[in-house]
Write an enzyme that holds these catalytic residues in place. Structure first.
Site, PDB file in Angstrom:
ATOM      1  N   HIS A 155       1.009  -0.963   0.011  1.00 17.40           N
ATOM      2  CA  HIS A 155       0.039   0.167  -0.054  1.00 17.40           C
ATOM      3  C   HIS A 155       0.937   1.243   0.204  1.00 17.40           C
ATOM      4  O   HIS A 155       2.122   1.141   0.511  1.00 17.40           O
ATOM      5  CB  HIS A 155      -0.725   0.007   1.167  1.00 17.40           C
ATOM      6  N   GLN A 184      -4.243  -5.211   6.753  1.00 11.71           N
ATOM      7  CA  GLN A 184      -5.483  -6.131   5.973  1.00 11.71           C
ATOM      8  C   GLN A 184      -5.176  -7.566   6.829  1.00 11.71           C
ATOM      9  O   GLN A 184      -5.910  -8.373   6.490  1.00 11.71           O
ATOM     10  CB  GLN A 184      -5.092  -6.268   4.638  1.00 11.71           C
ATOM     11  N   ASP A 216       3.419  -4.367   7.424  1.00 10.23           N
ATOM     12  CA  ASP A 216       2.286  -3.714   7.505  1.00 10.23           C
ATOM     13  C   ASP A 216       0.751  -4.552   7.610  1.00 10.23           C
ATOM     14  O   ASP A 216       0.454  -5.432   6.764  1.00 10.23           O
ATOM     15  CB  ASP A 216       1.760  -3.037   6.245  1.00 10.23           C
ATOM     16  N   CYS A 254      -4.545   2.388  -3.716  1.00  9.08           N
ATOM     17  CA  CYS A 254      -3.507   2.978  -3.120  1.00  9.08           C
ATOM     18  C   CYS A 254      -2.333   1.990  -3.328  1.00  9.08           C
ATOM     19  O   CYS A 254      -1.446   1.851  -2.450  1.00  9.08           O
ATOM     20  CB  CYS A 254      -3.727   3.175  -1.624  1.00  9.08           C
ATOM     21  N   LYS A 311     -10.128  -1.134  10.371  1.00  6.15           N
ATOM     22  CA  LYS A 311     -10.400  -2.308   9.521  1.00  6.15           C
ATOM     23  C   LYS A 311     -10.424  -3.702  10.377  1.00  6.15           C
ATOM     24  O   LYS A 311     -10.453  -4.768   9.898  1.00  6.15           O
ATOM     25  CB  LYS A 311      -8.981  -2.353   8.820  1.00  6.15           C
TER      26      LYS A 311
END
Ligand SMILES: Cc1ncc(COP(=O)(O)O)c(C=O)c1O
Length: 403
Positions: free
Chosen positions: A120, A200, A197, A361, A223
């Site tokens: 991202h 997700q 990261d 993104c 999220k």
């Protein structure tokens, strides 16, 4: 697992858009919130609203207790060794910027920074800025033809001893899962710092940061069924402690004079100013919500649903799926023949179906796939088989209209 019962906890899912009940397939952008999260935020404002850490009065100590209790919950939720390793941020983006700024003095001209091609922009642009400030070089970690990281090429890149390796745990576009434990161990063997990261991943898999072995792990509350405006930066204590604070001011100091400032110890050192107190409290309730879900049934429900979504899309015909694997999590990326993704998204919306369309993104990933963009359908614990069936029926009618 009774999905219909679970859905009742999410007020926003009960609405209709025009004549159509909402079919929400954009959970990867932000999840809907259960009532208990909304109520936790409400109860803080109605009963305990005060600033944290500062005052001698009871309201402030109640607010501080609620705020700091969430740090303990997060520590336990992701298996961190120490509560001081949990830093409240406003989201994944802020957390990565905090690290990129904080490492400025540790990254030298000529240092190599490796970045996942599917990253991202939040896990790319801050590294680019760091490279521009320091004279470091950025290199992409290539994907193979199945859109997974090319592990042979990654191993070869590690031979050049990068200073930093920035990875996504789960791609926000494709839903592909990277083998973080293995990659972090390889990076550690050449003394590279690994930043993962987890935006997700956090809602879809159990995370144990010590087992993963990464130096930093980041995610956003919104999220994972929590509110917007809060995120977590986890870092191994010594790594965190070595970061130069990006934000300075109140809360993060031990002593201040006109000549000098001595910073506070972790975690306050990296939490300047009034933090997002109500959002942190909401995040705590989101963790309670996630921990109340029956396991392994919930994971199994999501896995079966994603498989059903992938298979139903393929069965519809004239659909291209990108990087679709059986072990993906949360999302499916697709295009309908040569139709523009935005047209498909708008026509689906007219039938109450919410999907995301665009570059997500992740422009470098789009460039690697030679795409201008694509559609993404993403699921959460509340997604039902009926949602998928309605989506496929609607996409079928879009196909009839456009092709
Ligand atoms: C993989 C990934 N990383 C980072 C972000 C940025 O998160 P936030 O906007 O909450 O900072 C997102 C949001 O879509 C994401 O999916």
């Amino acid at each position: 697992m009774d999905v219909n019962l679970l859905r009742k906890q999410f007020p926003a899912l009960a609405q209709t858009l025009g004549d159509h009940p909402l079919c929400y397939l954009d959970t990867a952008a932000t999840s809907q919130k259960p009532l208990r999260v909304i109520e936790a935020i409400d109860s803080y404002y109605q009963n305990d609203n005060a600033n944290v850490h500062r005052a001698a009065h009871q309201l402030s100590s109640r607010a501080t207790n609620r705020y700091e209790a969430v740090r303990d919950s997060v520590q336990q939720f992701i298996g961190a060794q120490r509560r001081e390793e949990i830093i409240f941020t406003h989201g994944t983006t802020e957390g990565i910027n905090l690290i990129a700024h904080g490492l400025s003095s540790q990254i030298k001209a000529g240092s190599l920074i490796l970045i996942d091609t599917a990253a991202h922009h939040a896990n790319l642009v801050p590294w680019q800025m760091l490279a521009q400030r320091t004279g470091a070089t950025i290199e992409a970690i290539a994907l193979n033809e199945t859109c997974r990281i090319d592990q042979a090429k990654f191993s070869a890149q590690l031979q050049r001893r990068p200073a930093l390796v920035a990875l996504s745990h789960v791609s926000n576009v494709l839903g592909t899962v990277n083998p973080i434990k293995q990659m972090a161990a390889q990076a550690k063997a050449v003394d590279a710092i690994t930043i993962v990261d987890g935006a997700q991943a956090i809602a879809h898999m159990d995370i144990d940061v010590q087992d993963l072995g990464c130096d930093f792990y980041l995610f956003s509350g919104h999220k994972m069924y929590g509110p917007t405006g809060v995120g977590i930066l986890y870092g191994q204590f010594d790594r965190l402690d070595s970061l130069t604070p990006l934000l300075t001011g109140g809360e993060m100091i031990k002593s201040v004079s006109f000549d000098n400032t001595e910073f506070a110890i972790l975690p306050n050192r990296l939490e300047a100013g009034t933090p997002p107190i109500s959002a942190v409290i909401g995040l705590g309730e989101a963790i309670n919500f996630l921990q109340s879900l029956p396991q392994p049934q919930t994971r199994q429900h999501e896995a079966e649903l994603l498989h059903y979504l992938q298979q139903s899309l393929l069965a519809l015909g004239d659909i291209t799926l990108y990087g679709a694997h059986a072990d993906n999590l949360g999302a499916v990326a697709f295009n309908l023949a040569n139709e523009h993704h935005q047209d498909v998204g708008i026509l689906l919306d007219q039938q109450g179906i919410a999907v995301r369309c665009g570059h997500h993104c992740a422009m470098p990933l789009m460039q690697a796939l030679q795409l201008k963009g694509c559609c993404r359908a993403s699921i959460g614990v509340y997604t039902s088989t009926e949602d998928i069936d309605r989506f496929i029926a609607a996409l079928g009618s879009v196909k009839d209209l456009l092709l």
